[in-house]
Every structure is written in structure tokens, then in C-alpha cells.
Design an enzyme around this catalytic site. Sequence first.
Site, PDB file in Angstrom:
ATOM      1  N   ALA A   1      -6.702  75.630 133.741  1.00 25.53           N
ATOM      2  CA  ALA A   1      -8.208  76.021 134.095  1.00 25.53           C
ATOM      3  C   ALA A   1      -8.754  77.097 133.337  1.00 25.53           C
ATOM      4  O   ALA A   1     -10.069  77.202 132.951  1.00 25.53           O
ATOM      5  CB  ALA A   1      -8.338  76.133 135.960  1.00 25.53           C
TER       6      ALA A   1
ATOM      7  N   TYR B   1     -16.068  75.922 136.046  1.00 23.98           N
ATOM      8  CA  TYR B   1     -16.699  76.922 136.998  1.00 23.98           C
ATOM      9  C   TYR B   1     -17.605  78.126 135.471  1.00 23.98           C
ATOM     10  O   TYR B   1     -17.073  78.015 134.650  1.00 23.98           O
ATOM     11  CB  TYR B   1     -15.814  77.983 137.462  1.00 23.98           C
ATOM     12  CG  TYR B   1     -16.500  78.838 138.575  1.00 23.98           C
ATOM     13  CD1 TYR B   1     -16.984  78.518 139.639  1.00 23.98           C
ATOM     14  CD2 TYR B   1     -16.112  80.261 138.313  1.00 23.98           C
ATOM     15  CE1 TYR B   1     -17.614  79.445 140.515  1.00 23.98           C
ATOM     16  CE2 TYR B   1     -17.140  81.103 139.306  1.00 23.98           C
ATOM     17  CZ  TYR B   1     -17.609  80.552 140.161  1.00 23.98           C
ATOM     18  OH  TYR B   1     -18.099  81.576 141.005  1.00 23.98           O
TER      19      TYR B   1
ATOM     20  N   ASN C   1     -17.414  80.844 134.739  1.00 27.16           N
ATOM     21  CA  ASN C   1     -16.910  81.967 133.917  1.00 27.16           C
ATOM     22  C   ASN C   1     -15.996  81.148 132.977  1.00 27.16           C
ATOM     23  O   ASN C   1     -15.559  81.882 132.292  1.00 27.16           O
ATOM     24  CB  ASN C   1     -16.214  82.884 134.807  1.00 27.16           C
ATOM     25  CG  ASN C   1     -15.047  82.307 135.423  1.00 27.16           C
ATOM     26  OD1 ASN C   1     -14.861  81.083 135.549  1.00 27.16           O
ATOM     27  ND2 ASN C   1     -14.655  83.196 136.513  1.00 27.16           N
ATOM     28  N   LYS C   2     -15.816  79.990 132.773  1.00 27.24           N
ATOM     29  CA  LYS C   2     -14.959  79.162 131.967  1.00 27.24           C
ATOM     30  C   LYS C   2     -15.406  78.926 130.265  1.00 27.24           C
ATOM     31  O   LYS C   2     -16.861  79.068 130.382  1.00 27.24           O
ATOM     32  CB  LYS C   2     -14.492  77.903 132.273  1.00 27.24           C
ATOM     33  CG  LYS C   2     -13.805  77.968 133.677  1.00 27.24           C
ATOM     34  CD  LYS C   2     -12.533  78.940 133.717  1.00 27.24           C
ATOM     35  CE  LYS C   2     -11.932  78.823 134.997  1.00 27.24           C
ATOM     36  NZ  LYS C   2     -12.386  79.257 136.261  1.00 27.24           N
ATOM     37  N   LEU C   3     -14.806  78.703 129.357  1.00 27.46           N
ATOM     38  CA  LEU C   3     -15.113  78.759 128.199  1.00 27.46           C
ATOM     39  C   LEU C   3     -16.420  77.513 128.089  1.00 27.46           C
ATOM     40  O   LEU C   3     -17.446  77.401 127.374  1.00 27.46           O
ATOM     41  CB  LEU C   3     -14.346  78.396 127.019  1.00 27.46           C
ATOM     42  CG  LEU C   3     -13.945  79.966 126.337  1.00 27.46           C
ATOM     43  CD1 LEU C   3     -12.969  80.567 127.350  1.00 27.46           C
ATOM     44  CD2 LEU C   3     -13.162  79.611 125.034  1.00 27.46           C
TER      45      LEU C   3
END
EC number: 2.6.1.102
Length: 375
Positions: free
Chosen positions: A156, A180, A182-184
Site C-alpha cells: 500500500a 488513498y 497520501n499515496k504516490l
Amino acid sequence: MSMIPVNEPLLDGNELKYLEECIRTGWISSEGPFVARFEENFAARVGRKYGVAVSNGTVALEASLVALGIGCGDEVILPAFTIISCASAVVRAGAKPVLVDSDPLTWNMDVSRIESRITPRTKAIMAVHIYGLPVDMKPLLDLADRYGLHVIEDAAEAHGLTCYGAPCGSFGDISTFSFYPNKLVTTGEGGMIVTDDAGLADKCRSLRNLCFKPEKRFVHDELGYNFRMTNLQAALGLAQLERLDEFAQRKRFMGKRYSELLSGVEGLEIPLECTGYAENIYWVFGIVLKDGLQFDAERMMRQLGGKKIGTRPFFWPMHEQPVFRKMGMFDGEQYPVAERLARRGFYLPSGLAVTERQIATVCSVLADALKENAA
């Protein structure tokens, strides 16, 4: 000074163009063409044959466990220091989570401790990559092979990360991702299951779609879930995926800049730049307060928040989660490294939109706050 948020995504590529196409064509549900395109492109990016898009990373884990046939009486080994999604997915499958403490330098599961946790009931190891460095997968896979165990790779937080030169998401029987904000790669909310096993992929596709039967849609042999991703989300994800290399390079620049500015600050442990098998992608820039400081992460975060610096705490260990204690789980168990990380660790503004000037401000405010508290 304006608030520096802990995360702010970059959405200035083809996101709007692809979303407008969804609206113009009317394909906004999970039946739209962007879903298949996103699945195919994402799976190829991590070196897998099949991708199954789902509504979030948590359900990706839940569907994976069910697809592997893990259930009542089985045990799954996983890190004590991780997000609750990992352990809750095991519990919801009817199985028992068995915990392993962290490596104090990488913050990942200490692979050398796994073998002692294997029992005749162990069915799988869940490898969870934490905060920017991966689990040491080679010895973990060797161990799983020797004992005949499934490997579920929770990637994740590992978009664009490699381990021993191979993409995270390419290891084990099945791997999962979260999208989500805040992911790359973000779809707002969303997740992906990837695998090389056609049977597992088909099972996950069925589970995410209420186990509808192709030949008789509303007659069900099994109970499934509604874990579907919409075409709108997939369109957003496809645009983000196009920039993954750029985003990974930016994350590494941010991490190295933080490291340069904080390397001489007393009282801090900062992330490793690399290990023998991976280069840190700095998904977030975490710091740990050294034991000599007479205050914890919670106090420092409050102080930074008062100075308009956004932060977020580290994970709270699974064996100390009130919900699991109420269930009578992990009674008397201790994982000292995980406990220390939870109490003394937090991460700084790490979103892709953070500027170099903001990083410098964060580091300056943090250094001053440490001095004030140490006085």
C-alpha cells in the site's frame, strides 16, 4: 505563516481530461472502460499478469485472504507495527493474526523473528512495507517456500519502490495496494489486487462484485462483497500512474532534502537512505525522538501543530489496540520496538505538493521546538 499540511496530492496531469471523458460519455460506474485500462496498466507496472481494482486498500487485503482460502483455525503472521487493516482483515476472515516485532532501523517486520512464530496452523505471511523501505523479501520468501506458506504482500505504501531490483507488488502469491490521497498514486479512495495466478484473480473479481454468476446473474453460490472501483476513480488513477516515475523521483528528492537539513539536529533518528536491497522512496518522512529526550511524539506533534506544521503519528501496535484487547487477543504479548516507534515516532509534511521552502520551514521550526523542550 499558512498551515503546512501533512499531505497534499498533485492533480495537475491528465486527471481533469480523463474525468471529463467519463462524464461526457456517461461511464461513471464500475462498468466503465477506465477500470480495465487502469487494472492492466497498473499490473504491468509492477510486473504482474492480473490486476483487480477495488474500492480501497483494506478490502484488497480482505478479498485476498478469502481468495487464498484462509479462514477459521488458520494463522497469519504479520508485523505488530502496521495499520489495523492488516490485522482486521485476518480477524474478519476468521483466522488468527500472529505478530512479529519490528527492525529498529527499517521499521519493517524483523524477518529473523518470523520462523519462531510458525506453527502447524500457519497458512500465510503478510509482508507489509512500511513508510518507504520494503521488508527484506528474499529471506521471507525462502522461509515461506520451505514451510509451504502463502505470501500476501501489502504494498500500500510502496508505489514505485523496488526490493532486490524487482517492483514491490511483484512478490508472493498476491499483492495489494491502496490509492488513498497520501499515496504516490491516488484515486481518492481505492485499491488494487495484483497476482500472477489466474484463478486467484478470477476469485477476487467475483468477490468484489457480490459473486454474481455470469450465466445467471442474480443466483448466488457464494456470498461476495461490493468492493468495486468506479470508472471515475480509475480515470483519476490512470492519470496518476502516468506520472509515477516523476512522483517517485520527487519523493526521493524531498526525503534527501529533509535528511540534509535534519542530519545535525540533536535528539532525532531519521530514516535510512538505503539498505542492501532497496533505496528509500520516502513515502513519508518519519522521525523518531531519541530515548534521551524527556518528552514523547504526542507532545512534540501538539507543539508543531501550534506552529502550523501538520504531522501524523506512527502506527499504534496491534497488540495494544483496545478493540483486540476486548476480544482477548495478544494477552501478555510485548513487542518493544513497535511500542517505542509508536510512542516516539511521527512523520512530517510529506505530500507531493510540499515545496522545498516549506521543507526548510518545517525543519527550522522542528529544530527550535526540540531546543525549547530540551531546555
